[in-house]
Design a protein around this motif. Structure first.
Motif, PDB file in Angstrom:
ATOM      1  N   GLN A  64      -5.755  10.878  12.676  1.00 25.84           N
ATOM      2  CA  GLN A  64      -6.995  10.419  12.056  1.00 25.84           C
ATOM      3  C   GLN A  64      -6.770   9.157  11.239  1.00 25.84           C
ATOM      4  O   GLN A  64      -7.604   8.269  11.197  1.00 25.84           O
ATOM      5  CB  GLN A  64      -7.500  11.515  11.125  1.00 25.84           C
ATOM      6  CG  GLN A  64      -8.794  12.123  11.547  1.00 25.84           C
ATOM      7  CD  GLN A  64      -9.295  13.112  10.522  1.00 25.84           C
ATOM      8  OE1 GLN A  64      -8.545  13.925   9.994  1.00 25.84           O
ATOM      9  NE2 GLN A  64     -10.565  13.068  10.254  1.00 25.84           N
ATOM     10  N   THR A  65      -5.641   9.110  10.546  1.00 29.51           N
ATOM     11  CA  THR A  65      -5.311   7.921   9.760  1.00 29.51           C
ATOM     12  C   THR A  65      -3.796   7.773   9.738  1.00 29.51           C
ATOM     13  O   THR A  65      -3.077   8.767   9.643  1.00 29.51           O
ATOM     14  CB  THR A  65      -5.890   8.009   8.331  1.00 29.51           C
ATOM     15  OG1 THR A  65      -5.433   6.878   7.582  1.00 29.51           O
ATOM     16  CG2 THR A  65      -5.477   9.279   7.601  1.00 29.51           C
ATOM     17  N   THR A 254      -7.875  -1.143   8.950  1.00 34.18           N
ATOM     18  CA  THR A 254      -8.396  -1.454   7.628  1.00 34.18           C
ATOM     19  C   THR A 254      -7.248  -1.667   6.639  1.00 34.18           C
ATOM     20  O   THR A 254      -6.143  -1.178   6.860  1.00 34.18           O
ATOM     21  CB  THR A 254      -9.348  -0.320   7.152  1.00 34.18           C
ATOM     22  OG1 THR A 254      -9.774  -0.588   5.839  1.00 34.18           O
ATOM     23  CG2 THR A 254      -8.658   1.032   7.180  1.00 34.18           C
ATOM     24  N   ASP A 255      -7.515  -2.432   5.604  1.00 34.20           N
ATOM     25  CA  ASP A 255      -6.499  -2.694   4.579  1.00 34.20           C
ATOM     26  C   ASP A 255      -6.770  -1.830   3.354  1.00 34.20           C
ATOM     27  O   ASP A 255      -7.913  -1.685   2.939  1.00 34.20           O
ATOM     28  CB  ASP A 255      -6.554  -4.162   4.134  1.00 34.20           C
ATOM     29  CG  ASP A 255      -6.052  -5.093   5.220  1.00 34.20           C
ATOM     30  OD1 ASP A 255      -5.569  -4.585   6.242  1.00 34.20           O
ATOM     31  OD2 ASP A 255      -6.151  -6.325   5.036  1.00 34.20           O
ATOM     32  N   GLU A 256      -5.722  -1.305   2.771  1.00 38.15           N
ATOM     33  CA  GLU A 256      -5.874  -0.527   1.541  1.00 38.15           C
ATOM     34  C   GLU A 256      -4.824  -0.958   0.537  1.00 38.15           C
ATOM     35  O   GLU A 256      -3.715  -1.303   0.915  1.00 38.15           O
ATOM     36  CB  GLU A 256      -5.721   0.975   1.827  1.00 38.15           C
ATOM     37  CG  GLU A 256      -6.927   1.534   2.530  1.00 38.15           C
ATOM     38  CD  GLU A 256      -6.851   3.026   2.772  1.00 38.15           C
ATOM     39  OE1 GLU A 256      -5.856   3.653   2.394  1.00 38.15           O
ATOM     40  OE2 GLU A 256      -7.815   3.547   3.342  1.00 38.15           O
ATOM     41  N   GLU A 263      -1.372  -1.627   2.371  1.00 34.85           N
ATOM     42  CA  GLU A 263      -1.004  -1.208   3.721  1.00 34.85           C
ATOM     43  C   GLU A 263      -2.167  -1.401   4.686  1.00 34.85           C
ATOM     44  O   GLU A 263      -3.322  -1.394   4.282  1.00 34.85           O
ATOM     45  CB  GLU A 263      -0.554   0.257   3.692  1.00 34.85           C
ATOM     46  CG  GLU A 263      -1.602   1.194   3.140  1.00 34.85           C
ATOM     47  CD  GLU A 263      -1.037   2.508   2.614  1.00 34.85           C
ATOM     48  OE1 GLU A 263       0.149   2.542   2.239  1.00 34.85           O
ATOM     49  OE2 GLU A 263      -1.794   3.481   2.583  1.00 34.85           O
ATOM     50  N   ARG A 265      -4.016   0.253   7.846  1.00 37.29           N
ATOM     51  CA  ARG A 265      -4.133   1.579   8.438  1.00 37.29           C
ATOM     52  C   ARG A 265      -4.939   1.550   9.720  1.00 37.29           C
ATOM     53  O   ARG A 265      -5.834   0.731   9.885  1.00 37.29           O
ATOM     54  CB  ARG A 265      -4.816   2.538   7.447  1.00 37.29           C
ATOM     55  CG  ARG A 265      -3.847   3.090   6.443  1.00 37.29           C
ATOM     56  CD  ARG A 265      -4.518   4.063   5.499  1.00 37.29           C
ATOM     57  NE  ARG A 265      -3.519   4.679   4.654  1.00 37.29           N
ATOM     58  CZ  ARG A 265      -2.891   5.818   4.942  1.00 37.29           C
ATOM     59  NH1 ARG A 265      -3.184   6.475   6.040  1.00 37.29           N
ATOM     60  NH2 ARG A 265      -1.975   6.298   4.135  1.00 37.29           N
ATOM     61  N   ASN A 267      -7.405   3.863  11.665  1.00 40.86           N
ATOM     62  CA  ASN A 267      -8.245   5.037  11.402  1.00 40.86           C
ATOM     63  C   ASN A 267      -9.175   5.322  12.573  1.00 40.86           C
ATOM     64  O   ASN A 267      -9.660   4.390  13.211  1.00 40.86           O
ATOM     65  CB  ASN A 267      -9.132   4.782  10.173  1.00 40.86           C
ATOM     66  CG  ASN A 267      -8.355   4.798   8.880  1.00 40.86           C
ATOM     67  OD1 ASN A 267      -7.220   5.260   8.830  1.00 40.86           O
ATOM     68  ND2 ASN A 267      -8.958   4.291   7.830  1.00 40.86           N
TER      69      ASN A 267
ATOM     70  N   MET B   1      -8.881  -7.786   3.324  1.00 45.14           N
ATOM     71  CA  MET B   1      -9.109  -7.466   1.912  1.00 45.14           C
ATOM     72  C   MET B   1      -9.353  -5.968   1.736  1.00 45.14           C
ATOM     73  O   MET B   1     -10.110  -5.369   2.481  1.00 45.14           O
ATOM     74  CB  MET B   1     -10.336  -8.224   1.400  1.00 45.14           C
ATOM     75  CG  MET B   1     -10.092  -9.684   1.082  1.00 45.14           C
ATOM     76  SD  MET B   1      -9.015  -9.879  -0.345  1.00 45.14           S
ATOM     77  CE  MET B   1     -10.119  -9.451  -1.686  1.00 45.14           C
ATOM     78  N   PRO B   2      -8.734  -5.377   0.729  1.00 51.16           N
ATOM     79  CA  PRO B   2      -8.994  -3.951   0.482  1.00 51.16           C
ATOM     80  C   PRO B   2     -10.475  -3.688   0.191  1.00 51.16           C
ATOM     81  O   PRO B   2     -11.164  -4.561  -0.331  1.00 51.16           O
ATOM     82  CB  PRO B   2      -8.131  -3.651  -0.741  1.00 51.16           C
ATOM     83  CG  PRO B   2      -7.081  -4.694  -0.735  1.00 51.16           C
ATOM     84  CD  PRO B   2      -7.728  -5.918  -0.167  1.00 51.16           C
ATOM     85  N   GLN B   3     -10.918  -2.483   0.544  1.00 48.98           N
ATOM     86  CA  GLN B   3     -12.328  -2.161   0.379  1.00 48.98           C
ATOM     87  C   GLN B   3     -12.568  -1.340  -0.884  1.00 48.98           C
ATOM     88  O   GLN B   3     -11.656  -0.752  -1.432  1.00 48.98           O
ATOM     89  CB  GLN B   3     -12.803  -1.352   1.582  1.00 48.98           C
ATOM     90  CG  GLN B   3     -12.503  -2.036   2.892  1.00 48.98           C
ATOM     91  CD  GLN B   3     -13.050  -1.246   4.068  1.00 48.98           C
ATOM     92  OE1 GLN B   3     -13.894  -0.386   3.907  1.00 48.98           O
ATOM     93  NE2 GLN B   3     -12.567  -1.572   5.246  1.00 48.98           N
ATOM     94  N   GLU B   6     -12.219   3.555   0.280  1.00 41.85           N
ATOM     95  CA  GLU B   6     -11.327   3.636   1.423  1.00 41.85           C
ATOM     96  C   GLU B   6     -11.906   4.564   2.490  1.00 41.85           C
ATOM     97  O   GLU B   6     -12.382   5.644   2.177  1.00 41.85           O
ATOM     98  CB  GLU B   6      -9.957   4.116   0.957  1.00 41.85           C
ATOM     99  CG  GLU B   6      -9.306   3.061   0.079  1.00 41.85           C
ATOM    100  CD  GLU B   6      -8.056   3.551  -0.627  1.00 41.85           C
ATOM    101  OE1 GLU B   6      -7.300   2.699  -1.110  1.00 41.85           O
ATOM    102  OE2 GLU B   6      -7.847   4.771  -0.691  1.00 41.85           O
ATOM    103  N   ALA B   9      -9.096   9.055   6.162  1.00 40.64           N
ATOM    104  CA  ALA B   9      -9.283  10.484   5.891  1.00 40.64           C
ATOM    105  C   ALA B   9      -8.064  11.055   5.185  1.00 40.64           C
ATOM    106  O   ALA B   9      -7.519  12.067   5.589  1.00 40.64           O
ATOM    107  CB  ALA B   9      -9.547  11.217   7.196  1.00 40.64           C
TER     108      ALA B   9
END
Lengths: 339, 87
Positions: A64-65, A254-256, A263, A265, A267, B1-3, B6, B9
């Motif tokens: 899932q991620t 996506t970026d986190e 990182e 990810r 998803n 860019m970070p959101q 997030e 999951a």
């Protein structure tokens, strides 16, 4: 290939032998009043009375991620490091023949124009032990999409339950043979008395014709047919069908973290969401729910069969069971077959 | 860019999403139970909803869905409103 006998009481040992070396054993078990695929460490965490678990085991080849890269912005540039994964030996026990067939579909996408190692490395370490169905429910439609409880495609080891609750096992692939050799003390020679229970073959839905569906979808005039909006009016786009589907494979990157460090990810994403095709300009080519639903159907019954040899829909019926508004994909297949 | 929120999951993503959902539903949720019924994996969302209903009832003596003429508590202001929940 002669059948071997895997005794029910030996399941505990099999799980132990796989997990003791850091392996992962995935099997159906009860959680929140539903049967789900989950990691088990003991045989009593498993359930044997089920049609099919509510989730797909794709989670163990396509999580899932997951982190795929890490980044840090430094004074002299960006430090980007790709993640290297070393997946453990993973065994799925109790998959159904329909779902086993879906791995080939995932593989076609993840090795198509780019080899996605996050998928292939996991799949290389995965052994699928399929238990053939002795029961079905109203949602099962494998025979309608040219599969059946007897099909062994995608299974590494194909098991049939006996009346005593034991399993008659036959290796289907080299991986399956290797697995049965590795744990050979648990796979005994089967006596002639060990007879498998009769398999339950669901009836093929009469009004459905896959070739007709594919041809109807091929005709571009039908793209704007009012049928699409009529059939998918009740869909509210929750995406449960795509998340539970064993062949759905779409993901988002996506970026986190913070602006300077974090990182990347990978998803799960779903074509049923409005954001899925939303362009940066604000334009959305699939700006209504029926267009998104049309895409889901086209993907499975037109795009997939044209592009790959594997199937886009295995008839497991999960999307019908989880749908909160009971949007039945076989009703759409029937409606289009009748056109 | 970070959101901001997030989408992953993982526990952090799930917690942020559920907290935001809870904050937006406080004083609005009528406790019909439809979200829990439609959840494909049986997440007991009604536990969160019940907490929201009780909190709003204690603080504002308001229950959503009981009187169509009354405005939801979060869109009206009264000088008598309690402030002790702001910390």
């Amino acid at each position: 290939m002669t059948d071997k006998l895997l005794k029910r009481e030996n399941l505990d040992k099999l799980i132990g032998s796989v997990t003791v070396g850091g392996g992962v054993f995935v099997a159906p078990g009860m959680e929140a009043r539903r049967v789900v695929f989950r990691e088990v460490t003991r045989a009593d965490e498993m359930t044997h009375d089920y049609i099919i678990p509510v989730n797909s085991y794709k989670d163990w080849v396509f999580p899932q991620t997951e982190v795929i890269a890490r980044f840090a912005i430094k004074k002299d540039g960006v430090d980007l490091k790709g993640e290297k994964i070393e997946p453990p030996e993973t065994v799925v026990f109790g998959a159904r023949p329909c779902e086993a067939a879906s791995l080939a579909s995932l593989r076609s996408v993840f090795t198509w124009d780019f080899i996605d190692e996050f998928y292939t490395r996991r799949e290389d370490r995965l052994t699928v032990l399929t238990v053939a169905c002795t029961a079905a429910d109203d949602e099962c439609f494998c025979t309608t999409v040219e599969l059946s409880p007897e099909s062994t495609v995608g299974s590494d080891v194909y098991l049939k339950e006996t009346a005593d609750g034991d399993y008659l096992a036959s290796a289907i692939t080299d991986k399956g043979t290797a697995f049965m050799e590795k744990y050979s003390t648990l796979f005994e020679g089967a006596s002639a008395e060990a007879k498998p229970k009769e398999l339950f073959i669901p009836e093929k839905i009469d009004g459905i014709d896959l070739d007709r569906i594919k041809k109807w979808l091929d005709n571009k005039d039908h793209y704007d047919d009012p049928l699409w909006a009529e059939l998918s009016r009740k869909c509210f786009g929750c995406g449960a069908c795509t998340f539970s589907c064993p062949t759905c494979h779409c993901f988002d990157i996506t970026d986190e973290g913070t602006t300077y460090e974090g990182e990347k990810r990978k998803n799960w994403d779903a074509c049923q969401f409005e954001h899925f095709t939303l362009h940066a300009s604000g334009h959305n080519p699939r700006d209504a729910q029926f267009k998104r639903w049309r895409n889901r159907f086209m993907c499975k019954f037109n795009i997939y069969p044209k592009k790959f040899t594997s199937t886009g829909c295995v008839g497991c019926g999960r999307c019908i069971r989880v749908c909160p508004v009971r949007h039945d994909i076989t009703e759409v297949m029937e409606a289009i077959s009748g056109r | 860019m970070p959101q901001w929120v997030e989408t992953s999951a993982h526990p952090r993503g799930n917690l942020s999403w559920n907290l935001i959902r809870a904050m937006h539903l406080a004083g609005r949720c009528t406790f019909c139970g439809e979200c829990e019924r439609s959840c494909p994996v049986n997440i007991p969302l009604n536990l969160v909803n019940q907490k929201l209903v009780l909190t709003v009832k204690d603080a504002f003596s308001y229950r959503s869905g009981y009187d169509e003429k009354e405005h939801p508590t979060m869109i009206v202001y009264s000088p008598e409103d309690k402030e002790n929940f702001i910390k």
